[in-house]
Write an enzyme that holds these catalytic residues in place. Structure first.
Site, PDB file in Angstrom:
ATOM      1  N   HIS A  44      -7.685 -22.951 -27.330  1.00 37.68           N
ATOM      2  CA  HIS A  44      -8.162 -21.697 -26.774  1.00 37.68           C
ATOM      3  C   HIS A  44      -9.663 -21.767 -26.512  1.00 37.68           C
ATOM      4  O   HIS A  44     -10.362 -22.653 -27.013  1.00 37.68           O
ATOM      5  CB  HIS A  44      -7.865 -20.544 -27.731  1.00 37.68           C
ATOM      6  CG  HIS A  44      -6.399 -20.250 -27.874  1.00 37.68           C
ATOM      7  ND1 HIS A  44      -5.925 -19.327 -28.764  1.00 37.68           N
ATOM      8  CD2 HIS A  44      -5.315 -20.742 -27.228  1.00 37.68           C
ATOM      9  CE1 HIS A  44      -4.609 -19.249 -28.672  1.00 37.68           C
ATOM     10  NE2 HIS A  44      -4.210 -20.119 -27.753  1.00 37.68           N
ATOM     11  N   GLU A  46     -12.186 -19.942 -27.565  1.00 38.13           N
ATOM     12  CA  GLU A  46     -13.055 -19.835 -28.728  1.00 38.13           C
ATOM     13  C   GLU A  46     -13.166 -21.167 -29.456  1.00 38.13           C
ATOM     14  O   GLU A  46     -14.251 -21.561 -29.885  1.00 38.13           O
ATOM     15  CB  GLU A  46     -12.529 -18.753 -29.697  1.00 38.13           C
ATOM     16  CG  GLU A  46     -12.477 -17.367 -29.101  1.00 38.13           C
ATOM     17  CD  GLU A  46     -11.159 -17.014 -28.426  1.00 38.13           C
ATOM     18  OE1 GLU A  46     -10.844 -15.823 -28.355  1.00 38.13           O
ATOM     19  OE2 GLU A  46     -10.431 -17.933 -27.975  1.00 38.13           O
ATOM     20  N   CYS A  78      -7.905 -17.482 -33.568  1.00 35.95           N
ATOM     21  CA  CYS A  78      -9.297 -17.620 -33.119  1.00 35.95           C
ATOM     22  C   CYS A  78     -10.215 -16.638 -33.831  1.00 35.95           C
ATOM     23  O   CYS A  78     -11.378 -16.943 -34.075  1.00 35.95           O
ATOM     24  CB  CYS A  78      -9.380 -17.436 -31.608  1.00 35.95           C
ATOM     25  SG  CYS A  78      -8.616 -18.786 -30.701  1.00 35.95           S
TER      26      CYS A  78
END
Length: 138
Positions: A44, A46, A78
Site C-alpha cells: 500500500h 503508506e 497501514c
C-alpha cells in the site's frame, strides 16, 4: 495533499481491486517519503512512503488520499504502521467506504494521540477512485 493525489492518479488502473492511493510524508517542510499503491494493489501507499522515510518518519505529517486501512488482510494495517512509525499528524482526504475500514483507521490514529484531519482534497480523492467508492454505495 496535491502531491499524494498526483501519485495516486499515476497508479489508476494498476492496483487491481484496491484503490489507487497516494501517501506523502513531510517533516520540517520537506518530503521525506512518498509512495502510491503498488501495481497489483500491494504494498500500500503508506508502506511505500514509510520505507522511503525510514526512521525520519518519526514526528512527520502523513498526507494520505484515503483513510489508512485498519484490518489484517494480505497486509498488516497501514494505520498501525503509521502509529509504529510515530508520525504526529495524519491528513486524510477521504474516509474509506469499505466496512472493514470505515472510520476505524482514523479512530486508531486518534486513539494513539495522532492529530488527524479529514477532508483536505476530498473531492479530488473521491473522483480519483469513483469505481472503488461505487462498490460500497447503495
Amino acid at each position: 495533499m496535491a502531491r499524494a493525489l498526483k501519485l495516486a492518479a499515476a497508479q489508476q488502473g494498476r492496483t487491481a481491486e484496491n484503490p489507487a492511493v497516494g501517501c506523502v510524508l513531510v517533516k520540517d517542510g520537506q518530503i521525506i517519503g512518498e509512495g502510491a499503491t503498488s501495481d497489483g494493489g500491494r504494498p500500500h501507499a503508506e508502506t511505500n512512503a514509510l520505507l522511503m522515510a525510514g526512521r525520519e518518519a518519526e514526528s512527520a505529517t502523513a498526507y494520505v488520499t484515503l483513510e489508512p486501512c485498519s484490518h489484517y488482510g494480505q497486509t498488516a494495517p497501514c494505520a498501525n504502521a503509521l502509529i509504529e512509525a510515530k508520525i504526529n499528524r495524519c491528513v486524510i482526504a477521504v474516509i474509506d467506504p469499505d466496512p472493514r475500514v470505515h472510520w476505524r483507521g482514523a479512530a486508531l490514529l486518534q486513539e494513539a494521540g495522532i492529530d488527524t484531519v479529514i477532508g483536505k482534497g476530498a473531492e479530488e480523492a473521491y473522483l480519483l477512485n469513483q469505481d472503488f467508492f461505487s462498490r460500497f454505495s447503495g
